[in-house]
Scaffold this motif. Structure first.
Motif, PDB file in Angstrom:
ATOM      1  N   THR A  54       0.834  -1.195   0.000  1.00  0.00           N
ATOM      2  CA  THR A  54       0.000   0.000   0.000  1.00  0.00           C
ATOM      3  C   THR A  54       0.869   1.245   0.000  1.00  0.00           C
ATOM      4  OG1 THR A  54      -1.754  -1.156   1.195  1.00  0.00           O
ATOM      5  CG2 THR A  54      -1.835   1.245   1.212  1.00  0.00           C
ATOM      6  N   TYR A  55       0.559   2.140  -0.918  1.00  0.00           N
ATOM      7  CA  TYR A  55       1.184   3.460  -1.001  1.00  0.00           C
ATOM      8  C   TYR A  55       0.099   4.490  -0.715  1.00  0.00           C
ATOM      9  CZ  TYR A  55       4.481   0.908  -4.039  1.00  0.00           C
ATOM     10  OH  TYR A  55       5.369   0.002  -4.554  1.00  0.00           O
ATOM     11  N   GLN A  56       0.463   5.586  -0.089  1.00  0.00           N
ATOM     12  CA  GLN A  56      -0.441   6.727   0.041  1.00  0.00           C
ATOM     13  C   GLN A  56       0.041   7.763  -0.969  1.00  0.00           C
ATOM     14  OE1 GLN A  56      -3.241   7.283   1.917  1.00  0.00           O
ATOM     15  NE2 GLN A  56      -3.060   5.158   2.542  1.00  0.00           N
ATOM     16  N   VAL A  57      -0.831   8.130  -1.899  1.00  0.00           N
ATOM     17  CA  VAL A  57      -0.471   9.162  -2.868  1.00  0.00           C
ATOM     18  C   VAL A  57      -1.235  10.430  -2.507  1.00  0.00           C
ATOM     19  CG1 VAL A  57       0.192   7.611  -4.733  1.00  0.00           C
ATOM     20  CG2 VAL A  57      -2.184   8.269  -4.523  1.00  0.00           C
ATOM     21  N   ILE A  58      -0.535  11.541  -2.534  1.00  0.00           N
ATOM     22  CA  ILE A  58      -1.090  12.813  -2.080  1.00  0.00           C
ATOM     23  C   ILE A  58      -0.905  13.847  -3.179  1.00  0.00           C
ATOM     24  CG2 ILE A  58      -0.928  14.630  -0.312  1.00  0.00           C
ATOM     25  CD1 ILE A  58       0.380  12.348   1.473  1.00  0.00           C
ATOM     26  N   GLY A  59      -1.971  14.581  -3.454  1.00  0.00           N
ATOM     27  CA  GLY A  59      -1.920  15.603  -4.486  1.00  0.00           C
ATOM     28  C   GLY A  59      -2.999  16.645  -4.273  1.00  0.00           C
ATOM     29  N   LEU A  60      -3.215  17.448  -5.305  1.00  0.00           N
ATOM     30  CA  LEU A  60      -4.163  18.552  -5.199  1.00  0.00           C
ATOM     31  C   LEU A  60      -5.569  18.192  -5.637  1.00  0.00           C
ATOM     32  CD1 LEU A  60      -1.878  21.385  -6.633  1.00  0.00           C
ATOM     33  CD2 LEU A  60      -2.273  20.793  -4.232  1.00  0.00           C
ATOM     34  N   ASP A  61      -5.696  17.145  -6.486  1.00  0.00           N
ATOM     35  CA  ASP A  61      -6.990  16.819  -7.071  1.00  0.00           C
ATOM     36  C   ASP A  61      -7.148  15.302  -7.162  1.00  0.00           C
ATOM     37  OD1 ASP A  61      -9.367  17.853  -8.866  1.00  0.00           O
ATOM     38  OD2 ASP A  61      -8.414  16.222  -9.990  1.00  0.00           O
ATOM     39  N   GLU A  62      -8.243  14.777  -6.640  1.00  0.00           N
ATOM     40  CA  GLU A  62      -8.448  13.323  -6.621  1.00  0.00           C
ATOM     41  C   GLU A  62      -8.476  12.726  -8.024  1.00  0.00           C
ATOM     42  OE1 GLU A  62     -11.664   9.952  -5.244  1.00  0.00           O
ATOM     43  OE2 GLU A  62     -11.665  11.871  -4.172  1.00  0.00           O
ATOM     44  N   ASN A  63      -9.153  13.382  -8.961  1.00  0.00           N
ATOM     45  CA  ASN A  63      -9.216  12.849 -10.320  1.00  0.00           C
ATOM     46  C   ASN A  63      -7.839  12.814 -10.970  1.00  0.00           C
ATOM     47  OD1 ASN A  63     -11.993  12.349 -10.294  1.00  0.00           O
ATOM     48  ND2 ASN A  63     -12.450  14.457 -10.885  1.00  0.00           N
ATOM     49  N   GLU A  64      -7.029  13.817 -10.713  1.00  0.00           N
ATOM     50  CA  GLU A  64      -5.660  13.828 -11.244  1.00  0.00           C
ATOM     51  C   GLU A  64      -4.823  12.719 -10.617  1.00  0.00           C
ATOM     52  OE1 GLU A  64      -4.149  15.639 -13.724  1.00  0.00           O
ATOM     53  OE2 GLU A  64      -6.210  16.268 -14.168  1.00  0.00           O
ATOM     54  N   LEU A  93      -5.078   9.293  -1.538  1.00  0.00           N
ATOM     55  CA  LEU A  93      -5.700   8.031  -1.890  1.00  0.00           C
ATOM     56  C   LEU A  93      -4.781   6.916  -1.425  1.00  0.00           C
ATOM     57  CD1 LEU A  93      -6.797   8.698  -5.593  1.00  0.00           C
ATOM     58  CD2 LEU A  93      -8.288   8.594  -3.594  1.00  0.00           C
ATOM     59  N   GLY A  94      -5.374   5.843  -0.935  1.00  0.00           N
ATOM     60  CA  GLY A  94      -4.606   4.649  -0.625  1.00  0.00           C
ATOM     61  C   GLY A  94      -4.560   3.783  -1.871  1.00  0.00           C
ATOM     62  N   LEU A  95      -3.390   3.420  -2.296  1.00  0.00           N
ATOM     63  CA  LEU A  95      -3.201   2.593  -3.487  1.00  0.00           C
ATOM     64  C   LEU A  95      -2.642   1.251  -3.052  1.00  0.00           C
ATOM     65  CD1 LEU A  95      -2.654   1.832  -6.471  1.00  0.00           C
ATOM     66  CD2 LEU A  95      -0.537   3.174  -6.296  1.00  0.00           C
ATOM     67  N   GLU A  96      -3.378   0.187  -3.328  1.00  0.00           N
ATOM     68  CA  GLU A  96      -2.877  -1.149  -3.034  1.00  0.00           C
ATOM     69  C   GLU A  96      -2.667  -1.894  -4.342  1.00  0.00           C
ATOM     70  OE1 GLU A  96      -4.492  -5.189  -1.061  1.00  0.00           O
ATOM     71  OE2 GLU A  96      -4.629  -3.412   0.217  1.00  0.00           O
ATOM     72  N   THR A  97      -1.483  -2.488  -4.471  1.00  0.00           N
ATOM     73  CA  THR A  97      -1.157  -3.289  -5.641  1.00  0.00           C
ATOM     74  C   THR A  97      -0.187  -4.381  -5.231  1.00  0.00           C
ATOM     75  OG1 THR A  97      -0.502  -3.161  -7.982  1.00  0.00           O
ATOM     76  CG2 THR A  97       0.805  -1.863  -6.416  1.00  0.00           C
ATOM     77  N   GLN A  98      -0.021  -5.357  -6.081  1.00  0.00           N
ATOM     78  CA  GLN A  98       0.918  -6.424  -5.764  1.00  0.00           C
ATOM     79  C   GLN A  98       2.290  -6.095  -6.342  1.00  0.00           C
ATOM     80  OE1 GLN A  98       0.872 -10.621  -7.388  1.00  0.00           O
ATOM     81  NE2 GLN A  98       0.178 -10.944  -5.278  1.00  0.00           N
ATOM     82  N   VAL A  99       3.317  -6.290  -5.526  1.00  0.00           N
ATOM     83  CA  VAL A  99       4.696  -6.111  -5.974  1.00  0.00           C
ATOM     84  C   VAL A  99       5.384  -7.464  -5.919  1.00  0.00           C
ATOM     85  CG1 VAL A  99       4.841  -3.674  -5.337  1.00  0.00           C
ATOM     86  CG2 VAL A  99       5.428  -5.400  -3.646  1.00  0.00           C
ATOM     87  N   VAL A 100       6.235  -7.717  -6.912  1.00  0.00           N
ATOM     88  CA  VAL A 100       6.847  -9.046  -7.017  1.00  0.00           C
ATOM     89  C   VAL A 100       8.192  -9.134  -6.301  1.00  0.00           C
ATOM     90  CG1 VAL A 100       5.604  -9.661  -9.114  1.00  0.00           C
ATOM     91  CG2 VAL A 100       7.836  -8.534  -9.282  1.00  0.00           C
TER      92      VAL A 100
END
Length: 87
Positions: free
Chosen positions: A18-28, A58-65
């Protein structure tokens, strides 16, 4: 990344990360994640907004190998112009 006792934590791969991505606009942010991950399986979860409303996360969850894959995704997210911070 090191633990409190100075050792690198042991991560079993493949792993959901899980990564937390932070920015100015959710759609962006959503667009930026898609540009980095393409059609790789991932899930985005709503995060928080800053007190003044300037930043959203946004919390981003993805699989890393493996570790290289995990760090490459982090770097690509961090260098995307629509993303201000990655945690």
């Amino acid at each position: 990344m090191q633990s409190l006792d100075g050792r690198k934590p042991e991560i079993q791969y493949p792993s959901n990360w899980t990564y937390q991505v932070i920015g100015l606009d959710e759609n962006e942010l959503r667009r930026a994640v898609f540009e980095v991950l393409g059609d790789a399986r991932h899930e985005l979860k709503p995060g928080n907004a800053s007190k003044g409303g300037k930043y959203v996360s946004l919390g981003l969850e993805t699989q890393v190998v493996d570790e290289a894959h995990r760090l490459r995704i982090f770097q690509q997210l961090a260098s995307h112009p629509s993303i201000r911070f990655v945690i």
